[in-house]
Motif scaffolding. Sequence first.
Motif, PDB file in Angstrom:
ATOM      1  N   TYR A  39      73.090  60.512  64.858  1.00 59.94           N
ATOM      2  CA  TYR A  39      71.878  59.911  65.401  1.00 59.94           C
ATOM      3  C   TYR A  39      70.850  60.997  65.683  1.00 59.94           C
ATOM      4  O   TYR A  39      71.124  61.961  66.399  1.00 59.94           O
ATOM      5  CB  TYR A  39      72.183  59.138  66.684  1.00 59.94           C
ATOM      6  CG  TYR A  39      70.952  58.564  67.341  1.00 59.94           C
ATOM      7  CD1 TYR A  39      70.212  57.566  66.716  1.00 59.94           C
ATOM      8  CD2 TYR A  39      70.517  59.041  68.570  1.00 59.94           C
ATOM      9  CE1 TYR A  39      69.068  57.052  67.309  1.00 59.94           C
ATOM     10  CE2 TYR A  39      69.385  58.527  69.171  1.00 59.94           C
ATOM     11  CZ  TYR A  39      68.660  57.534  68.533  1.00 59.94           C
ATOM     12  OH  TYR A  39      67.527  57.020  69.113  1.00 59.94           O
ATOM     13  N   ASN A  40      69.656  60.836  65.126  1.00 59.89           N
ATOM     14  CA  ASN A  40      68.543  61.747  65.350  1.00 59.89           C
ATOM     15  C   ASN A  40      67.592  61.068  66.323  1.00 59.89           C
ATOM     16  O   ASN A  40      66.851  60.159  65.939  1.00 59.89           O
ATOM     17  CB  ASN A  40      67.842  62.069  64.033  1.00 59.89           C
ATOM     18  CG  ASN A  40      66.704  63.044  64.185  1.00 59.89           C
ATOM     19  OD1 ASN A  40      66.117  63.177  65.265  1.00 59.89           O
ATOM     20  ND2 ASN A  40      66.385  63.737  63.106  1.00 59.89           N
TER      21      ASN A  40
ATOM     22  N   GLU B 208      71.311  59.413  60.449  1.00 62.53           N
ATOM     23  CA  GLU B 208      71.141  60.121  59.185  1.00 62.53           C
ATOM     24  C   GLU B 208      72.498  60.572  58.669  1.00 62.53           C
ATOM     25  O   GLU B 208      73.352  60.998  59.457  1.00 62.53           O
ATOM     26  CB  GLU B 208      70.224  61.323  59.384  1.00 62.53           C
ATOM     27  CG  GLU B 208      68.838  60.914  59.848  1.00 62.53           C
ATOM     28  CD  GLU B 208      67.952  62.087  60.260  1.00 62.53           C
ATOM     29  OE1 GLU B 208      68.456  63.221  60.425  1.00 62.53           O
ATOM     30  OE2 GLU B 208      66.744  61.848  60.419  1.00 62.53           O
TER      31      GLU B 208
ATOM     32  N   LYS C  58      64.843  62.080  67.687  1.00 64.39           N
ATOM     33  CA  LYS C  58      63.421  62.294  67.394  1.00 64.39           C
ATOM     34  C   LYS C  58      62.891  61.245  66.424  1.00 64.39           C
ATOM     35  O   LYS C  58      61.770  60.766  66.563  1.00 64.39           O
ATOM     36  CB  LYS C  58      63.197  63.690  66.811  1.00 64.39           C
ATOM     37  CG  LYS C  58      63.420  64.800  67.811  1.00 64.39           C
ATOM     38  CD  LYS C  58      63.221  66.155  67.180  1.00 64.39           C
ATOM     39  CE  LYS C  58      63.565  67.238  68.186  1.00 64.39           C
ATOM     40  NZ  LYS C  58      63.564  68.562  67.585  1.00 64.39           N
ATOM     41  N   ASN C  59      63.715  60.895  65.435  1.00 66.49           N
ATOM     42  CA  ASN C  59      63.327  59.881  64.441  1.00 66.49           C
ATOM     43  C   ASN C  59      63.858  58.502  64.780  1.00 66.49           C
ATOM     44  O   ASN C  59      63.578  57.539  64.064  1.00 66.49           O
ATOM     45  CB  ASN C  59      63.834  60.272  63.048  1.00 66.49           C
ATOM     46  CG  ASN C  59      63.257  61.580  62.574  1.00 66.49           C
ATOM     47  OD1 ASN C  59      62.208  62.001  63.020  1.00 66.49           O
ATOM     48  ND2 ASN C  59      63.955  62.228  61.655  1.00 66.49           N
ATOM     49  N   ASN C  60      64.707  58.418  65.820  1.00 72.80           N
ATOM     50  CA  ASN C  60      65.358  57.169  66.203  1.00 72.80           C
ATOM     51  C   ASN C  60      66.043  56.529  65.001  1.00 72.80           C
ATOM     52  O   ASN C  60      65.842  55.361  64.679  1.00 72.80           O
ATOM     53  CB  ASN C  60      64.368  56.187  66.842  1.00 72.80           C
ATOM     54  CG  ASN C  60      65.083  55.034  67.522  1.00 72.80           C
ATOM     55  OD1 ASN C  60      66.159  55.207  68.091  1.00 72.80           O
ATOM     56  ND2 ASN C  60      64.493  53.846  67.459  1.00 72.80           N
ATOM     57  N   ARG C  61      66.897  57.329  64.336  1.00 73.97           N
ATOM     58  CA  ARG C  61      67.611  56.821  63.165  1.00 73.97           C
ATOM     59  C   ARG C  61      68.921  57.578  62.970  1.00 73.97           C
ATOM     60  O   ARG C  61      69.058  58.705  63.396  1.00 73.97           O
ATOM     61  CB  ARG C  61      66.703  56.854  61.947  1.00 73.97           C
ATOM     62  CG  ARG C  61      66.831  57.958  60.992  1.00 73.97           C
ATOM     63  CD  ARG C  61      65.859  57.853  59.801  1.00 73.97           C
ATOM     64  NE  ARG C  61      66.524  57.414  58.602  1.00 73.97           N
ATOM     65  CZ  ARG C  61      66.341  56.244  58.014  1.00 73.97           C
ATOM     66  NH1 ARG C  61      65.496  55.388  58.481  1.00 73.97           N
ATOM     67  NH2 ARG C  61      66.999  55.929  56.927  1.00 73.97           N
TER      68      ARG C  61
END
Length: 171
Positions: free
Chosen positions: A84-85, A92, A87-90
């Motif tokens: 989970y990133n 990866e 900063k990007n709310n995703r």
Amino acid sequence: KQGIFHMQNAPNISVRSIFEDSRRNVWVGSTNEVYRVKSKNGTSLAPALEKIPAGPTMANYFWRIAEDPSGSIWAAGTTSLFHYNPKNNRFEPNTDVPGGYIKDIVPDELGYLWLSAAHILYRYHPQSKTLQSYNDEDGLPQNGQLIQGFGTKDANGNLYFLTNQGMFSFN
């Protein structure tokens, strides 16, 4: 408190895993998607589910969601290990671990993620990017298929994994 169950107002999803992190967020792994209920929303009777994007977009089941000792959130999927990133709310895909069916994640106190695949158990350290693999030559059950979502760690740090040939444990 009231002894009453409340139906979650959610899209028709096939839930594969549920996990509460150290920040009291609840993560829900499903088919092709991961959802989060933020801790501040946890006080309502039917908290809102936030859909968290995950790539790639091909068919994927999220079998297990886990948090490592540094607070990073990971998801085991049928196509990859995902990180989970925030900063990007995703979520990866992680390219350090071989792509393919990751059935389970069990973090240990030293920061390693123990990842089960079909017949292989991986020990991966996200900070140092080291990866070791273990199979039946190392003591795993011969012809043993690791079962998704059934790994765990006890209070003493012992790890347990389930296979179609029985359970094994180690420290």
